[in-house]
Structures are given as C-alpha cells and as structure tokens.
Design a protein around this motif. Structure first.
Motif: not given
Length: 305
Positions: A30, A99, A111, A138, A236
């Motif tokens: 990532c 999120s 996630i 997230f 995150l």
C-alpha cells in the motif's frame, strides 16, 4: 522506534501506556501502490459519505462542516486537489472521509468489507489477539485539514500509508485543562488557543510527532489527539479492545462511547449533585468539597511521572 516486533511491542512498549511512533514496519504494498490514480480506479465509483468544510479546522461540536456523498473515484481526485473546478461550498473546500460500516449506526468500519480491493494491499500489524479486534477505519484527508481534539476508549494504531501528518497529543491526566464536551475538547486551535476563553489550557502538557508515509503511531486509549494532514494523505486506524469485551458499550460502533461502568458512575454522580441541590448554597459548597476530596483519595493516581 524502528522495526519493532510484536513480542517487543507487547513486552516493552504496550505496558507503559504511552504513545510511540513505530517506523520501518511491514505494511504491505500500500505505501508505494496507493497513488491517486490507483486509488480512484481500485474501488471504482461506489458512493462514499464525506465531510466537507470551507475552513481547515473541522469542529465536531459546532458542526462547521456538511455531509455530502460522492462516487469514491471522484472524491479521491477532488481531495487531492487544492482548488476545485467542481465543489459544494467553495473552490478551496476541504474533504475528509472516515469510513463507516454498511449501516453506519449498527456496523463497525472494516476495510476488508468496505474496501476489499484496497484491503488486499495492507498488512495490518496485529499486535493483539484476533478476538480483541474492533475496527479498521480507512481515512482520506485534504491537505491542511485539522481534526478536533478527542480521545477514544480503545487502543489504536494510526497507520499513515501516504502523505504526512502532524499529531499533537495530551495525557488523560490533563483532561481537567482541555475543556471537554463528551469525548471532545472545545479547544480547536491548539497552536494559538484563546487564552481568555480557555485559561487552563496552558497547563496541559503537549506531546507532538510528525508521521511520514509508512509510520505507525500507537495511541493508547484515553490519550487525546489532534491531527493535521500536512498534505493529501491516506491513513488507516485499527482499534482493538484493551479491556475485557464486556466492559464496552454494545451499541458503540465508533469506539468512542465510555466503558459502561464509567457511564454508570457519571450518572450516579449526576444524581448525587442533584441531591445536593436540596441544601442551601453554603452547605452545598461544603459537602461538594468533601465529595471532591473523597474522589481524590479513592480514585486519583498520584504517581505523576
């Protein structure tokens, strides 16, 4: 601290209950893969609910932002711009995605469920037991965005995947100086506070760190934190339960409701204060002072270190 193993974290760092920046951790592809182009095509055009603000300092108490919905790919591109061709409120508005679960009121953020394609790129450092896991949140922020100072009731890792953040932290023991409203502080501008309005804030000891892409900040439960995104970035959080599972409020989907015993204690205290109102002021003052002393004797830790 560089390249800390799970064993070392649990043995040397975790028991101290202090924030620590962990560097050089294995987070998966990532950190290099999550460019604006990749992010916007990876999860397509599914709708996401975002915060939009005309000012950089978002205030959860006065609600100086609006909620809007955008397709994820459009949102990512807009959040990465400084000035917008298309906008809701102003051409330099700021965006923030936190999120949430499928049903934001009932489901926790994870996630793996909400962003399954991106989840495959991340290796979350699980420095806790599987059953302690609570949520993985997230987050995407515009450059310059500052979030309100608050505490969470669970331990968490803030994993900075791309971009840079500045994080200012305050110890749980400095709560009396932070002008709290629930889990949030009223002092938004921690760099230039209004000293007439918040005279005690100067007593709160400030801790500060800067997170680069790939850094992980351990934020113990109850530590206050104020976060500025110095540039567009993706992060995150992973939250886990430090206390036994039954200590937490079953209806908590965000990890910010006080433990049930704490909520009960505060309700009992409110009833006690209501009872004191039956007395004249002079007596009320005297017995309130006695109650404060009892709380200090019974509950305060005096090992200020």
């Amino acid at each position: 601290l560089d390249g800390v193993t799970r064993e070392r974290f649990l043995r040397d760092i975790y028991p101290r209950r202090k924030p620590v920046v962990l560097t050089g951790m294995e987070l998966g592809p990532c950190t290099t893969k999550w460019t604006v182009d990749y992010l916007s095509q990876a999860e397509g055009s599914k709708e996401v609910k975002i915060h939009v603000s005309t000012v950089p300092q978002m205030d959860f108490l006065s609600k100086n932002f609006v909620y809007r919905t955008l397709p994820f790919d459009v949102f990512v591109r807009r959040a990465a711009e400084v000035n917008h061709q298309e906008y809701f409120l102003s051409e330099d508005e700021k965006y923030y995605l936190r999120s949430v679960g499928e049903d934001a009121r009932k489901d926790i953020a994870d996630i793996r469920k909400q962003f399954p394609v991106l989840a495959k790129d991340v290796q979350i450092p699980e420095y806790f037991e599987k059953e302690q896991f609570f949520s993985s949140v997230f987050r995407i922020s515009s450059a310059g965005l500052q979030l309100w100072t608050h505490y969470d009731v669970m331990d968490n890792f803030l994993i900075q995947v791309t971009g840079k953040k500045r994080v200012v932290l305050y110890s749980p023991r400095d709560a009396p100086y932070l002008y709290l409203s629930g889990t949030k502080s009223e002092v938004l501008d921690v760099d230039n506070p209004d000293m007439e309005k918040y005279p005690l804030f100067v007593k709160a000891k400030r801790y500060q760190c800067f997170l680069e892409a790939g850094d992980v900040l351990f934020i113990p439960a109850l530590w206050f934190h104020n976060v500025i995104s110095e540039e567009f970035g993706v992060a995150l959080n992973v939250f886990w339960k430090h206390l036994p599972a039954e200590s937490y409020d079953k209806t908590d989907t965000y990890g910010n409701k006080d433990p049930t015993a704490a909520s009960r204690a505060i309700q009992i205290l409110d009833r006690a204060l209501k009872t004191l109102e039956e007395l004249p002021e002079e007596y009320r003052d005297f017995y309130a002072r006695r109650m404060v002393l009892r709380i200090q004797e019974k509950a305060y830790r005096n090992d200020y270190g």
